[in-house]
Design a protein around this motif. Structure first.
Motif, PDB file in Angstrom:
ATOM      1  N   VAL A 129      -0.497  34.271  17.415  1.00 34.97           N
ATOM      2  CA  VAL A 129      -1.909  34.679  17.440  1.00 34.97           C
ATOM      3  C   VAL A 129      -2.789  33.634  18.119  1.00 34.97           C
ATOM      4  N   VAL A 130      -2.427  32.356  17.994  1.00 34.18           N
ATOM      5  CA  VAL A 130      -3.173  31.334  18.727  1.00 34.18           C
ATOM      6  C   VAL A 130      -3.015  31.563  20.232  1.00 34.18           C
ATOM      7  N   ARG A 131      -1.814  31.931  20.650  1.00 31.00           N
ATOM      8  CA  ARG A 131      -1.585  32.233  22.064  1.00 31.00           C
ATOM      9  C   ARG A 131      -2.339  33.498  22.480  1.00 31.00           C
ATOM     10  N   GLU A 132      -2.256  34.547  21.674  1.00 31.37           N
ATOM     11  CA  GLU A 132      -2.862  35.824  22.055  1.00 31.37           C
ATOM     12  C   GLU A 132      -4.381  35.770  22.092  1.00 31.37           C
ATOM     13  N   VAL A 133      -4.990  34.971  21.236  1.00 32.15           N
ATOM     14  CA  VAL A 133      -6.449  34.923  21.214  1.00 32.15           C
ATOM     15  C   VAL A 133      -6.998  34.072  22.360  1.00 32.15           C
ATOM     16  N   GLY A 134      -6.125  33.299  23.006  1.00 26.41           N
ATOM     17  CA  GLY A 134      -6.514  32.594  24.227  1.00 26.41           C
ATOM     18  C   GLY A 134      -7.395  31.384  24.037  1.00 26.41           C
ATOM     19  N   VAL A 135      -7.410  30.793  22.845  1.00 26.28           N
ATOM     20  CA  VAL A 135      -8.255  29.626  22.599  1.00 26.28           C
ATOM     21  C   VAL A 135      -7.645  28.385  23.246  1.00 26.28           C
ATOM     22  N   GLN A 136      -8.512  27.552  23.822  1.00 23.60           N
ATOM     23  CA  GLN A 136      -8.050  26.389  24.584  1.00 23.60           C
ATOM     24  C   GLN A 136      -8.466  25.084  23.910  1.00 23.60           C
ATOM     25  N   PRO A 137      -7.772  23.978  24.230  1.00 26.95           N
ATOM     26  CA  PRO A 137      -8.184  22.676  23.708  1.00 26.95           C
ATOM     27  C   PRO A 137      -9.659  22.415  24.001  1.00 26.95           C
ATOM     28  N   GLY A 138     -10.354  21.889  23.001  1.00 25.37           N
ATOM     29  CA  GLY A 138     -11.781  21.625  23.152  1.00 25.37           C
ATOM     30  C   GLY A 138     -12.668  22.773  22.723  1.00 25.37           C
ATOM     31  N   GLN A 139     -12.098  23.975  22.571  1.00 29.15           N
ATOM     32  CA  GLN A 139     -12.865  25.123  22.107  1.00 29.15           C
ATOM     33  C   GLN A 139     -12.822  25.217  20.585  1.00 29.15           C
ATOM     34  N   THR A 140     -13.623  26.155  20.046  1.00 24.08           N
ATOM     35  CA  THR A 140     -13.686  26.338  18.598  1.00 24.08           C
ATOM     36  C   THR A 140     -13.112  27.694  18.210  1.00 24.08           C
ATOM     37  N   LEU A 141     -12.185  27.671  17.249  1.00 17.19           N
ATOM     38  CA  LEU A 141     -11.535  28.870  16.729  1.00 17.19           C
ATOM     39  C   LEU A 141     -12.019  29.100  15.302  1.00 17.19           C
ATOM     40  N   LEU A 142     -12.498  30.312  15.025  1.00 22.05           N
ATOM     41  CA  LEU A 142     -12.874  30.707  13.668  1.00 22.05           C
ATOM     42  C   LEU A 142     -11.692  31.424  13.032  1.00 22.05           C
ATOM     43  N   VAL A 143     -11.294  30.980  11.842  1.00 20.38           N
ATOM     44  CA  VAL A 143     -10.177  31.589  11.134  1.00 20.38           C
ATOM     45  C   VAL A 143     -10.681  32.164   9.820  1.00 20.38           C
ATOM     46  N   SER A 144     -10.661  33.483   9.714  1.00 20.38           N
ATOM     47  CA  SER A 144     -11.088  34.157   8.490  1.00 20.38           C
ATOM     48  C   SER A 144      -9.887  34.344   7.577  1.00 20.38           C
ATOM     49  N   ASP A 206      -8.534  37.124  12.324  1.00 19.70           N
ATOM     50  CA  ASP A 206      -8.652  37.759  11.009  1.00 19.70           C
ATOM     51  C   ASP A 206      -7.269  37.730  10.373  1.00 19.70           C
ATOM     52  N   LEU A 207      -7.113  36.885   9.353  1.00 12.12           N
ATOM     53  CA  LEU A 207      -5.819  36.742   8.698  1.00 12.12           C
ATOM     54  C   LEU A 207      -5.773  37.403   7.331  1.00 12.12           C
ATOM     55  N   ALA A 208      -6.923  37.882   6.836  1.00  6.70           N
ATOM     56  CA  ALA A 208      -6.986  38.386   5.466  1.00  6.70           C
ATOM     57  C   ALA A 208      -7.232  39.887   5.368  1.00  6.70           C
ATOM     58  N   GLY A 209      -7.706  40.514   6.449  1.00  8.00           N
ATOM     59  CA  GLY A 209      -7.978  41.949   6.387  1.00  8.00           C
ATOM     60  C   GLY A 209      -9.075  42.305   5.407  1.00  8.00           C
ATOM     61  N   SER A 210     -10.128  41.472   5.375  1.00  7.39           N
ATOM     62  CA  SER A 210     -11.191  41.666   4.386  1.00  7.39           C
ATOM     63  C   SER A 210     -12.397  42.411   4.941  1.00  7.39           C
ATOM     64  N   GLY A 211     -12.194  43.164   6.022  1.00 10.07           N
ATOM     65  CA  GLY A 211     -13.269  43.995   6.553  1.00 10.07           C
ATOM     66  C   GLY A 211     -14.320  43.232   7.341  1.00 10.07           C
ATOM     67  N   VAL A 212     -13.905  42.207   8.083  1.00  2.93           N
ATOM     68  CA  VAL A 212     -14.871  41.363   8.793  1.00  2.93           C
ATOM     69  C   VAL A 212     -14.769  41.480  10.311  1.00  2.93           C
ATOM     70  N   ILE A 213     -14.081  42.478  10.808  1.00  2.00           N
ATOM     71  CA  ILE A 213     -13.851  42.579  12.255  1.00  2.00           C
ATOM     72  C   ILE A 213     -15.172  42.665  13.027  1.00  2.00           C
ATOM     73  N   ARG A 214     -16.095  43.497  12.579  1.00  2.00           N
ATOM     74  CA  ARG A 214     -17.376  43.628  13.291  1.00  2.00           C
ATOM     75  C   ARG A 214     -18.081  42.277  13.392  1.00  2.00           C
ATOM     76  N   GLU A 215     -18.074  41.528  12.300  1.00  2.00           N
ATOM     77  CA  GLU A 215     -18.750  40.227  12.295  1.00  2.00           C
ATOM     78  C   GLU A 215     -18.045  39.228  13.213  1.00  2.00           C
ATOM     79  N   LEU A 216     -16.719  39.272  13.263  1.00  2.00           N
ATOM     80  CA  LEU A 216     -15.992  38.365  14.148  1.00  2.00           C
ATOM     81  C   LEU A 216     -16.297  38.687  15.615  1.00  2.00           C
ATOM     82  N   VAL A 217     -16.390  39.969  15.938  1.00  2.00           N
ATOM     83  CA  VAL A 217     -16.759  40.361  17.305  1.00  2.00           C
ATOM     84  C   VAL A 217     -18.172  39.885  17.613  1.00  2.00           C
ATOM     85  N   GLU A 218     -19.075  40.028  16.650  1.00  2.00           N
ATOM     86  CA  GLU A 218     -20.457  39.576  16.824  1.00  2.00           C
ATOM     87  C   GLU A 218     -20.513  38.067  17.079  1.00  2.00           C
ATOM     88  N   LEU A 219     -19.737  37.303  16.331  1.00  2.00           N
ATOM     89  CA  LEU A 219     -19.767  35.845  16.454  1.00  2.00           C
ATOM     90  C   LEU A 219     -19.160  35.362  17.769  1.00  2.00           C
TER      91      LEU A 219
END
Length: 297
Positions: A129-144, A206-219
């Motif tokens: 998932v780190v590979r698929e989300v495309g986050v790079q060194p120096g960037q910020t990843l949010l993990v729910s 999104d690792l928990a499936g707690s209904g936060v997809i819309r908010e993650l897209v917004e962020l």
């Protein structure tokens, strides 16, 4: 041998501890005397019949993908491993006294069987998932949902790669997230504002499936920068659902490397016996884990 099995799809009550014939290693496989088996959300999703596309299931079926143990049978064409070796890896029907593994690696020195059983699937998933989300060194990843097994692995893999992580978890796990190198905040009311206050978010998991997809897209501002492993409805919002394993062999090799260097450690929160498989699934479904849950044989 003793084995956890289910003859119909359903809740935890369909799990039974039965007497079964011992499996045997086929070509390219090894059999282990199981010492511990990892408890993963996919286990209860398979039991409920949720993921038949990715995990075709013939009833009655065993349970479990991850395990650690002692090699006691080596299949045709297998080299580099011998009877008596301590290994961990992925196979099938691992909630049992004996199981066949299709992917394995020697256990790093100092790792217990219980600890080792908690690594295979979560490290593969975290790397994927780190590979698929495309986050790079120096960037910020949010993990729910950052405190569970996959989250624990993601945080440490990201730290090793120079990626800043903001992790959400319950109040009791804030210190744990900080220990793993994350900037921690709680979920619940106002969590989006709390995350915004911590800075720009380049990608999210999104690792928990707690209904936060819309908010993650917004962020993140882009559904292509969000990946879920837990919300089957994520694709309806343009977000990738990652449910297909990548290279397990490569993931095990990377796990061994990081563990041996002291850069990856996933604690075992709770252990269960085979007779307690239903309780293990109930707890796994409830979430709020710090690290891993395992079955001890």
């Amino acid at each position: 041998m003793k084995k956890v099995s289910f003859a119909e799809f359903g809740g935890p009550d369909v799990l039974q501890l039965i007497d079964a014939e011992e499996p045997h290693a086929g070509p390219g496989q090894v059999r282990i005397a199981v010492r511990a088996a990892g408890v993963n959300p996919v286990d209860w999703r398979v039991r409920e019949g949720q993921v038949l596309g990715a995990h075709p299931t013939v009833l009655p079926s065993g349970v479990g993908l991850d395990a650690s143990g002692v090699v006691d049978e080596v299949g045709e064409g297998v080299d580099g491993v011998e009877v008596g070796d301590h290994v961990f890896g992925e196979g099938s029907s691992t909630y049992a006294e004996f199981a066949v593994l299709s992917y394995w690696a020697r256990m790093p020195e100092g790792l217990s069987f219980e600890e080792a059983a908690g690594y295979p699937s979560v490290v593969e998933t975290a790397l994927r998932v780190v590979r698929e989300v495309g986050v790079q060194p120096g960037q910020t990843l949010l993990v729910s949902g950052a405190s569970g097994g996959v989250g624990s692995a993601v945080l440490q893999i990201a730290r090793d790669r120079g990626i800043r992580v903001i992790g959400t978890a319950g109040a009791a796990n804030q210190g744990y997230l900080r220990e793993l190198g994350a900037v921690a905040t709680t979920y619940g009311e106002g969590w989006v504002e709390r995350v915004r206050a911590l800075g720009r978010v380049d990608a999210a998991l999104d690792l928990a499936g707690s209904g936060v997809i819309r908010e993650l897209v917004e962020l993140t501002g882009d559904p292509r920068k969000v990946v879920s492993i837990a919300d089957l409805d994520a694709p309806k919002l343009g977000v990738r659902f990652s449910g297909t394993a990548g290279s397990v062999a490569d993931a095990l090799a990377e796990a061994v490397r990081l563990i041996s260097l002291g850069r990856l450690h996933i604690p075992v929160e709770r252990s269960y016996t085979l007779a307690d498989a239903a309780a293990a699934h109930i707890d796994s479904h409830a979430g709020h884990t710090r690290g891993r849950r395992v079955m001890v044989v």
